[in-house]
Motif scaffolding. Structure first.
Motif, PDB file in Angstrom:
ATOM      1  N   THR A 112       0.869  -1.176   0.000  1.00  0.00           N
ATOM      2  CA  THR A 112       0.000   0.000   0.000  1.00  0.00           C
ATOM      3  C   THR A 112       0.900   1.219   0.000  1.00  0.00           C
ATOM      4  O   THR A 112       1.677   1.413   0.950  1.00  0.00           O
TER       5      THR A 112
ATOM      6  N   CYS B  96      11.519   0.759   5.420  1.00  0.00           N
ATOM      7  CA  CYS B  96      10.610  -0.291   5.899  1.00  0.00           C
ATOM      8  C   CYS B  96      11.099  -0.867   7.223  1.00  0.00           C
ATOM      9  O   CYS B  96      10.329  -1.004   8.179  1.00  0.00           O
TER      10      CYS B  96
ATOM     11  N   ILE C   3       4.502   3.100  16.742  1.00  0.00           N
ATOM     12  CA  ILE C   3       4.008   1.741  16.954  1.00  0.00           C
ATOM     13  C   ILE C   3       3.055   1.707  18.140  1.00  0.00           C
ATOM     14  O   ILE C   3       3.436   2.008  19.275  1.00  0.00           O
TER      15      ILE C   3
ATOM     16  N   ILE D 108      11.842   0.341  13.100  1.00  0.00           N
ATOM     17  CA  ILE D 108      10.810   0.625  12.094  1.00  0.00           C
ATOM     18  C   ILE D 108      10.758   2.150  11.996  1.00  0.00           C
ATOM     19  O   ILE D 108      10.205   2.819  12.875  1.00  0.00           O
TER      20      ILE D 108
ATOM     21  N   LEU E 188       1.275   2.513  13.339  1.00  0.00           N
ATOM     22  CA  LEU E 188       1.222   1.138  12.870  1.00  0.00           C
ATOM     23  C   LEU E 188       0.918   0.217  14.047  1.00  0.00           C
ATOM     24  O   LEU E 188       1.371   0.469  15.165  1.00  0.00           O
TER      25      LEU E 188
ATOM     26  N   ALA F 220       1.636  -5.559  15.721  1.00  0.00           N
ATOM     27  CA  ALA F 220       1.735  -6.781  14.921  1.00  0.00           C
ATOM     28  C   ALA F 220       2.456  -6.539  13.599  1.00  0.00           C
ATOM     29  O   ALA F 220       3.178  -7.414  13.102  1.00  0.00           O
ATOM     30  N   GLU F 221       2.283  -5.360  13.009  1.00  0.00           N
ATOM     31  CA  GLU F 221       2.978  -5.057  11.759  1.00  0.00           C
ATOM     32  C   GLU F 221       4.478  -4.896  11.986  1.00  0.00           C
ATOM     33  O   GLU F 221       5.291  -5.373  11.189  1.00  0.00           O
ATOM     34  N   ALA F 222       4.850  -4.252  13.092  1.00  0.00           N
ATOM     35  CA  ALA F 222       6.269  -4.133  13.426  1.00  0.00           C
ATOM     36  C   ALA F 222       6.876  -5.521  13.644  1.00  0.00           C
ATOM     37  O   ALA F 222       7.967  -5.821  13.145  1.00  0.00           O
ATOM     38  N   GLN F 223       6.178  -6.365  14.357  1.00  0.00           N
ATOM     39  CA  GLN F 223       6.671  -7.713  14.619  1.00  0.00           C
ATOM     40  C   GLN F 223       6.764  -8.532  13.332  1.00  0.00           C
ATOM     41  O   GLN F 223       7.681  -9.341  13.160  1.00  0.00           O
ATOM     42  N   ARG F 224       5.828  -8.312  12.414  1.00  0.00           N
ATOM     43  CA  ARG F 224       5.869  -9.023  11.130  1.00  0.00           C
ATOM     44  C   ARG F 224       7.119  -8.637  10.337  1.00  0.00           C
ATOM     45  O   ARG F 224       7.810  -9.498   9.785  1.00  0.00           O
ATOM     46  N   ARG F 225       7.418  -7.356  10.294  1.00  0.00           N
ATOM     47  CA  ARG F 225       8.600  -6.905   9.549  1.00  0.00           C
ATOM     48  C   ARG F 225       9.883  -7.451  10.178  1.00  0.00           C
ATOM     49  O   ARG F 225      10.806  -7.852   9.459  1.00  0.00           O
TER      50      ARG F 225
END
Length: 286
Positions: free
Chosen positions: A35, A75, A90, A109, A124, A127-132
């Motif tokens: 996105t 990113c 975050i 991040i 963000l 969960a998005e930080a952990q995913r990256r």
């Protein structure tokens, strides 16, 4: 099979104890930001060490592996500690201690790119930080540790060259070297990340190639040199910062006409750096 999260170029034979790493040259923005963020691609790239992986691309020809990021720094910043999470970006992150880099929006991040421009609107989810971190950060560092372990097991020593670039403006406050502004800054965290003989040798190699070399100012080394540099345990880590204006138009993030010549010059430097091995034991005077 999933897309690789880093690029690894291996030599035909590991003939050097050196490992070259380029953690900030990633430029797969489409994968990093499916996105589109609020910034243009040109703005996002202002935080990238553009073309550094290409500049050091000949390292495998000298017997040393080259590990380079695929994901961009905007990113995930591989040169930060994994728990350097910014509460201003975050949800659910907490600040455990005063960290000026996090306060500036430059956590693992990142919240901003150059000139303090926000990358996204709002926050963000954690969960998005952990995913990256799980998808991009930890695999890179696991491979880097593995390469260093291989060097130490085979040669009794591992030397990490942590390769970066720096904006020309960042050198305005740098101390001059014999009246000249430096275009290479070597960082050993003031002696904590590598022994003196290594930074001395690297200084001589760059200087012999015509570069103006400074040490530890304005860049002394980041998380990578701090985390991996353990001279007493057989791992030497040295950060290399190249002046971007030597080879690229910083505003347009485009190579200058002389890029090939600069790359060839650095290839000669990399060849000499890769030849550095365990320091011979000193012989006491009788």
């Amino acid at each position: 099979m999933s897309e690789p999260v880093y690029h690894l170029a291996l030599p035909v034979e590991r003939a050097s104890c050196a490992v070259f790493s380029s953690p900030h040259s990633g430029r797969d923005y489409r994968a990093a930001f499916p996105t589109p963020p609020r910034l243009s691609l040109e703005q996002l790239r202002s935080s990238e060490d553009a073309f550094v992986d290409e500049i050091f691309a000949d390292a495998p020809a000298f017997g040393a592996p080259l590990l380079a990021a695929r994901m961009p720094r905007a990113c995930v910043d591989l040169n930060r500690a994994p728990d350097d999470l910014d509460p201003a970006l975050i949800h659910g992150a907490t600040r455990r201690f005063l960290n000026p880099r996090i306060a500036a929006g430059l956590g693992v991040i990142p919240r901003v790119v150059a000139e303090g421009r926000p990358i996204v609107d709002g926050k963000l989810p954690l969960a998005e930080a952990q995913r990256r971190l799980a998808a991009y950060y930890h695999p890179y560092h696991a491979r880097l540790r593995g390469l260093l372990d291989e060097s130490r097991a085979r040669f009794g020593l591992a030397i990490l060259y942590d390769c970066h670039s720096m904006p020309r403006d960042a050198l305005a406050s740098a101390p001059t070297v014999r009246g000249r502004r430096p275009n290479v800054v070597l960082g050993d965290r003031f002696g904590a990340a590598c022994d003196r003989w290594l930074i001395d040798a690297a200084t001589d190699i760059f200087a012999a190639a015509g570069f103006v070399v400074a040490r530890n100012a304005p860049f002394a080394g980041g998380h990578i040199t701090q985390a991996y540099g353990r001279p007493a345990a057989g791992v030497q880590a040295l950060q290399i910062e190249l002046d971007r204006s030597l080879y690229m138009d910083e505003a347009r993030v485009e190579k200058l006409r002389g890029f090939g010549e600069l790359r060839a010059l650095v290839a000669g430097v990399a060849a000499e750096l890769a030849r550095i091995g365990p320091r011979p034991a000193s012989i006491a005077a009788e």
